[in-house]
Write a protein that holds these residues in place. Structure first.
Motif, PDB file in Angstrom:
ATOM      1  N   MET A   1       0.982  -1.067   0.187  1.00 61.69           N
ATOM      2  CA  MET A   1      -0.073   0.362  -0.413  1.00 61.69           C
ATOM      3  C   MET A   1       0.988   0.770  -0.124  1.00 61.69           C
ATOM      4  SD  MET A   1      -3.485  -0.235   2.314  1.00 61.69           S
ATOM      5  CE  MET A   1      -2.852  -1.046   3.642  1.00 61.69           C
ATOM      6  N   LYS A   2       0.135   2.061  -0.601  1.00 59.39           N
ATOM      7  CA  LYS A   2       1.166   3.857  -0.333  1.00 59.39           C
ATOM      8  C   LYS A   2      -0.135   4.306   0.040  1.00 59.39           C
ATOM      9  CE  LYS A   2      -0.030   5.905  -4.160  1.00 59.39           C
ATOM     10  NZ  LYS A   2       0.384   6.968  -5.760  1.00 59.39           N
ATOM     11  N   THR A   3       1.079   4.603   0.951  1.00 58.90           N
ATOM     12  CA  THR A   3       0.695   5.901   1.796  1.00 58.90           C
ATOM     13  C   THR A   3       0.159   6.857   0.986  1.00 58.90           C
ATOM     14  OG1 THR A   3       2.381   5.355   3.408  1.00 58.90           O
ATOM     15  CG2 THR A   3       0.853   7.913   4.040  1.00 58.90           C
ATOM     16  N   VAL A   4      -0.978   7.737   1.339  1.00 57.61           N
ATOM     17  CA  VAL A   4      -1.564   8.856   0.766  1.00 57.61           C
ATOM     18  C   VAL A   4      -0.594  10.444   1.570  1.00 57.61           C
ATOM     19  CG1 VAL A   4      -3.334  10.876  -0.544  1.00 57.61           C
ATOM     20  CG2 VAL A   4      -2.788   7.812  -0.985  1.00 57.61           C
ATOM     21  N   LYS A   5      -1.775   9.894   2.519  1.00 54.56           N
ATOM     22  CA  LYS A   5      -1.500  11.739   4.106  1.00 54.56           C
ATOM     23  C   LYS A   5      -1.548  10.885   4.709  1.00 54.56           C
ATOM     24  CE  LYS A   5      -3.868  15.725   5.217  1.00 54.56           C
ATOM     25  NZ  LYS A   5      -5.079  15.845   4.829  1.00 54.56           N
ATOM     26  N   LYS A   6      -0.587  11.414   5.182  1.00 54.38           N
ATOM     27  CA  LYS A   6      -0.196  11.171   7.345  1.00 54.38           C
ATOM     28  C   LYS A   6      -0.977  11.861   7.850  1.00 54.38           C
ATOM     29  CE  LYS A   6       2.488   8.424   9.719  1.00 54.38           C
ATOM     30  NZ  LYS A   6       3.520   7.463   9.920  1.00 54.38           N
ATOM     31  N   THR A   7      -1.631  11.828   8.416  1.00 55.32           N
ATOM     32  CA  THR A   7      -1.606  13.400   9.816  1.00 55.32           C
ATOM     33  C   THR A   7      -1.498  12.624  11.821  1.00 55.32           C
ATOM     34  OG1 THR A   7      -3.793  12.643  10.287  1.00 55.32           O
ATOM     35  CG2 THR A   7      -3.165  14.469   8.400  1.00 55.32           C
ATOM     36  N   SER A   8      -1.237  13.461  12.502  1.00 61.75           N
ATOM     37  CA  SER A   8      -1.093  12.793  13.760  1.00 61.75           C
ATOM     38  C   SER A   8      -2.496  12.282  14.092  1.00 61.75           C
ATOM     39  CB  SER A   8      -0.718  13.938  14.669  1.00 61.75           C
ATOM     40  OG  SER A   8      -2.321  15.063  14.770  1.00 61.75           O
ATOM     41  N   GLU A   9      -3.880  12.271  13.513  1.00 65.93           N
ATOM     42  CA  GLU A   9      -4.963  11.388  13.763  1.00 65.93           C
ATOM     43  C   GLU A   9      -4.810  10.701  12.335  1.00 65.93           C
ATOM     44  OE1 GLU A   9      -7.760  14.509  13.878  1.00 65.93           O
ATOM     45  OE2 GLU A   9      -6.941  15.587  14.643  1.00 65.93           O
ATOM     46  N   TYR A  10      -4.532  10.209  12.153  1.00 71.28           N
ATOM     47  CA  TYR A  10      -4.577   9.093  11.045  1.00 71.28           C
ATOM     48  C   TYR A  10      -3.914   9.490   9.755  1.00 71.28           C
ATOM     49  CZ  TYR A  10      -7.141  12.809   8.371  1.00 71.28           C
ATOM     50  OH  TYR A  10      -7.459  14.094   7.933  1.00 71.28           O
ATOM     51  N   THR A  11      -3.780   7.870   9.326  1.00 71.68           N
ATOM     52  CA  THR A  11      -2.499   7.103   7.586  1.00 71.68           C
ATOM     53  C   THR A  11      -3.679   7.384   6.896  1.00 71.68           C
ATOM     54  OG1 THR A  11      -0.806   7.509   9.011  1.00 71.68           O
ATOM     55  CG2 THR A  11      -0.874   6.288   6.648  1.00 71.68           C
ATOM     56  N   ILE A  12      -3.982   7.746   5.597  1.00 70.31           N
ATOM     57  CA  ILE A  12      -4.777   7.163   4.767  1.00 70.31           C
ATOM     58  C   ILE A  12      -3.371   7.323   3.617  1.00 70.31           C
ATOM     59  CG2 ILE A  12      -6.215   7.584   2.128  1.00 70.31           C
ATOM     60  CD1 ILE A  12      -7.291  10.467   3.970  1.00 70.31           C
ATOM     61  N   SER A  13      -4.108   5.137   3.623  1.00 65.73           N
ATOM     62  CA  SER A  13      -2.843   4.301   2.146  1.00 65.73           C
ATOM     63  C   SER A  13      -3.883   4.246   1.129  1.00 65.73           C
ATOM     64  CB  SER A  13      -2.789   3.592   3.269  1.00 65.73           C
ATOM     65  OG  SER A  13      -1.839   3.995   4.497  1.00 65.73           O
ATOM     66  N   GLN A  14      -3.041   4.684   0.339  1.00 68.36           N
ATOM     67  CA  GLN A  14      -4.065   3.167  -1.228  1.00 68.36           C
ATOM     68  C   GLN A  14      -3.946   2.562  -1.430  1.00 68.36           C
ATOM     69  OE1 GLN A  14      -3.829   6.148  -4.959  1.00 68.36           O
ATOM     70  NE2 GLN A  14      -5.921   5.114  -5.519  1.00 68.36           N
ATOM     71  N   ARG A  15      -4.770   1.533  -2.060  1.00 71.67           N
ATOM     72  CA  ARG A  15      -4.600   0.100  -1.623  1.00 71.67           C
ATOM     73  C   ARG A  15      -3.859  -0.288  -3.550  1.00 71.67           C
ATOM     74  NH1 ARG A  15      -9.592  -3.099   0.595  1.00 71.67           N
ATOM     75  NH2 ARG A  15      -9.555  -4.237  -1.137  1.00 71.67           N
ATOM     76  N   ARG A  16      -3.466  -1.862  -4.263  1.00 71.30           N
ATOM     77  CA  ARG A  16      -2.894  -1.481  -5.419  1.00 71.30           C
ATOM     78  C   ARG A  16      -4.760  -1.488  -6.157  1.00 71.30           C
ATOM     79  NH1 ARG A  16       0.511  -6.917  -5.300  1.00 71.30           N
ATOM     80  NH2 ARG A  16       0.902  -6.594  -3.379  1.00 71.30           N
ATOM     81  N   ASP A  17      -5.423  -2.210  -5.028  1.00 72.48           N
ATOM     82  CA  ASP A  17      -7.143  -1.834  -6.391  1.00 72.48           C
ATOM     83  C   ASP A  17      -7.722  -0.430  -6.499  1.00 72.48           C
ATOM     84  OD1 ASP A  17      -8.063  -1.764  -4.448  1.00 72.48           O
ATOM     85  OD2 ASP A  17      -8.990  -3.332  -3.753  1.00 72.48           O
ATOM     86  N   GLY A  18      -6.771   0.577  -6.046  1.00 69.04           N
ATOM     87  CA  GLY A  18      -7.499   1.543  -6.318  1.00 69.04           C
ATOM     88  C   GLY A  18      -8.067   2.236  -5.442  1.00 69.04           C
ATOM     89  N   ARG A  19      -8.716   1.325  -3.541  1.00 66.90           N
ATOM     90  CA  ARG A  19      -9.006   2.042  -3.291  1.00 66.90           C
ATOM     91  C   ARG A  19      -8.609   2.562  -1.543  1.00 66.90           C
ATOM     92  NH1 ARG A  19     -13.898  -3.040  -1.413  1.00 66.90           N
ATOM     93  NH2 ARG A  19     -11.576  -3.853  -1.554  1.00 66.90           N
ATOM     94  N   TYR A  20      -9.157   2.545  -0.548  1.00 62.28           N
ATOM     95  CA  TYR A  20      -8.494   3.575   0.100  1.00 62.28           C
ATOM     96  C   TYR A  20      -8.286   2.842   1.691  1.00 62.28           C
ATOM     97  CZ  TYR A  20      -7.613   7.680  -2.767  1.00 62.28           C
ATOM     98  OH  TYR A  20      -7.559   8.652  -4.102  1.00 62.28           O
TER      99      TYR A  20
END
Length: 84
Positions: free
Chosen positions: A1-20
């Motif tokens: 998974m590729k990290t898209v955005k990281k904050t102190s509260e949460y981390t958003i990653s994008q999976r290989r199938d395009g979902r988050y």
């Protein structure tokens, strides 16, 4: 998974199938309405308004009811003229 955005509260990653995937600061997955709010705030997803439902044809229903009422009245009148 590729990290898209990281904050102190949460981390958003994008999976290989395009979902988050959203993970909170305790490394627990965030799902449901909370996940949608986070992804909308990050402008990664958009919500489309549902298509309006077609309105039922009221005139046809009224015409059908009027025809039924007329059909019920017509035999009653014929019976009265036959009795005379």
């Amino acid at each position: 998974m590729k990290t898209v955005k990281k904050t102190s509260e949460y981390t958003i990653s994008q999976r290989r199938d395009g979902r988050y995937a959203v993970v909170d600061s305790n490394k627990k997955p965030v799902n449901g309405d909370e996940k949608v709010k986070i992804l909308l705030a990050a402008e990664l997803v958009t919500i489309k308004a549902p298509a309006p439902a077609p309105e039922p044809e009221v005139e046809e229903v009224v015409d059908a009811v009027a025809e039924e009422a007329a059909a019920e009245d017509a035999p009653a009148e014929d019976a009265e003229t036959a009795a005379e």
